[in-house]
Write an enzyme that holds these catalytic residues in place. Structure first.
Site, PDB file in Angstrom:
ATOM      1  N   ASP A  68     -10.820   3.396   4.604  1.00 51.86           N
ATOM      2  CA  ASP A  68     -11.355   2.038   4.420  1.00 51.86           C
ATOM      3  C   ASP A  68     -12.883   2.059   4.358  1.00 51.86           C
ATOM      4  O   ASP A  68     -13.512   1.107   3.910  1.00 51.86           O
ATOM      5  CB  ASP A  68     -10.960   1.139   5.615  1.00 51.86           C
ATOM      6  CG  ASP A  68      -9.667   0.375   5.369  1.00 51.86           C
ATOM      7  OD1 ASP A  68      -9.341   0.125   4.194  1.00 51.86           O
ATOM      8  OD2 ASP A  68      -8.998   0.019   6.371  1.00 51.86           O
TER       9      ASP A  68
ATOM     10  N   LYS B  43       0.843  -1.204   0.000  1.00 57.90           N
ATOM     11  CA  LYS B  43       0.000   0.000   0.000  1.00 57.90           C
ATOM     12  C   LYS B  43       0.874   1.248   0.000  1.00 57.90           C
ATOM     13  O   LYS B  43       0.571   2.232  -0.674  1.00 57.90           O
ATOM     14  CB  LYS B  43      -0.933  -0.011   1.220  1.00 57.90           C
ATOM     15  CG  LYS B  43      -2.048  -1.055   1.086  1.00 57.90           C
ATOM     16  CD  LYS B  43      -2.795  -1.315   2.392  1.00 57.90           C
ATOM     17  CE  LYS B  43      -3.776  -2.477   2.225  1.00 57.90           C
ATOM     18  NZ  LYS B  43      -4.399  -2.910   3.476  1.00 57.90           N
TER      19      LYS B  43
ATOM     20  N   GLN C  67      -4.075  -1.770   9.700  1.00 56.36           N
ATOM     21  CA  GLN C  67      -4.084  -3.070   9.034  1.00 56.36           C
ATOM     22  C   GLN C  67      -4.715  -4.125   9.947  1.00 56.36           C
ATOM     23  O   GLN C  67      -4.339  -4.250  11.109  1.00 56.36           O
ATOM     24  CB  GLN C  67      -2.639  -3.468   8.674  1.00 56.36           C
ATOM     25  CG  GLN C  67      -2.522  -4.767   7.913  1.00 56.36           C
ATOM     26  CD  GLN C  67      -3.197  -4.712   6.534  1.00 56.36           C
ATOM     27  OE1 GLN C  67      -3.074  -3.733   5.809  1.00 56.36           O
ATOM     28  NE2 GLN C  67      -3.910  -5.763   6.188  1.00 56.36           N
TER      29      GLN C  67
END
Ligand code: NAD
Length: 297
Positions: free
Chosen positions: A119, A52, A96
């Site tokens: 997210d 990422k 994460q």
């Protein structure tokens, strides 16, 4: 001829198109920045985070890399999130998952400022999506919407079946496909582990999205003639390869391909789109937070 949907190519186009927006923001002193927070020694999680960050760097999106010991107290993680929330130079925060067992992931998601929740897992962002005015869309289902659009598939009026009801894929996918907006307007059936007669529901779908985490759950017999099949699953199965495994989806590609008009491969289908849409959300977050309008692809 069945079309094999090339997620790498569509994601590359989206990244190319995003570049202009990122450059415009940087010129206006509003360069997007994503903070990743890793509280795990799991090699897969470490790889995801570094991928990422690399994706961001390729586009000129800034990164912050925060790592915490896996046995640190949950309060340390929440403090990190608080600091990132308060930092005006950080536009997106990604913790994460999975986090260690002693940390309640829900607390973490709820601690993230919804404006920085790239997210789109915070209940406020979930609520806005369900209500029909999303701020950010979760990366995987949003990426699938973009893939369908790139393939020239307009879900309006179609029967869509989604297999899987997770909060990160299945449920938001069903919501997005049923919203009254471009890329939506489908009639949606949401299937899950308690669904009876699954094959009946998958076979009747014009668009079939499978996110069940069960290798090869859906085979050609369960696919309707001419359906568009999107395989979200990523499963490692033992194989006679150098690594000792191979990646397969939740769909049996070979048999499903015989029935589908279009199908995503694994790997190279949905995965690259998920990564691209994180860049998309981070760019949108910077635009919103700095009040600088940019055109997003
Ligand atoms: P999950 O385990 O949270 O959810 C799986 C869902 O499938 C559950 O809702 C369950 O009810 C349903 N299910 C399980 N067995 C079923 C069955 N036999 N019949 C019908 N429904 C069944 O998984 P998830 O987080 O949604 O991820 C699904 C898969 O997608 C995983 O393989 C994951 O690795 C992959 N994934 C890929 C991407 C990507 O970018 N390609 C992103 C997220 C997840």
């Amino acid at each position: 001829m069945t079309s094999i949907i090339d997620g790498e190519a569509v994601a590359a186009d989206i990244r190319d198109d995003l570049q202009g927006a990122v450059d415009d923001l940087a010129d206006a002193g509003a360069r997007p920045t994503l903070a990743t927070v890793l509280m795990s020694e799991d090699p897969a999680s470490e790889t995801y985070v570094s991928m990422k960050q690399r994706d961001c760097e390729e586009l000129g999106i800034g990164t912050r890399d925060v790592e915490l010991d896996a046995d640190a107290p949950a309060s340390d993680l929440l403090e990190v999130v608080d600091d990132l929330n308060a930092d005006p130079d950080v536009n997106g925060i990604l913790v994460q998952s999975p986090v260690p067992d002693h940390v309640d992931y829900r607390d973490v998601v709820e601690a993230i400022d919804p404006e920085k929740d790239v997210d789109a897992f915070h209940p406020e962002n979930v609520g806005r999506l369900v209500a029909g005015y999303p701020r950010y869309k979760p990366c995987t289902p949003h990426g699938i919407q973009k893939l369908l659009a790139a393939e020239g598939v307009d879900p309006e009026g179609m029967d869509a079946t989604v297999v899987g009801r997770s909060r990160i894929v299945g449920r938001p996918m069903a919501n997005l496909l049923s919203l009254k907006e471009d890329g939506g307007n489908a009639t949606v059936t949401l299937c899950h582990s308690r669904t009876e007669n699954l094959a009946e529901k998958t076979r009747s779908a014009d668009i079939l999205v499978v996110a069940a985490d069960v290798p090869g759950l859906v085979d050609g017999d369960m696919v309707g003639e001419g359906a568009v099949v999107v395989d979200v699953g990523i499963n490692r199965v033992d194989a006679d390869t150098e690594k000792g495994y191979e990646l397969v989806g939740d769909v049996d590609f070979e048999s499903a391909k015989e029935k589908a008009s279009a199908i995503t491969p694994v790997p190279g289908g949905v995965g690259p789109m998920t990564r691209a849409m994180l860049l998309w959300n981070t760019t949108k977050a910077a635009s919103r937070q700095h009040g600088v309008d940019v055109t997003l692809p």
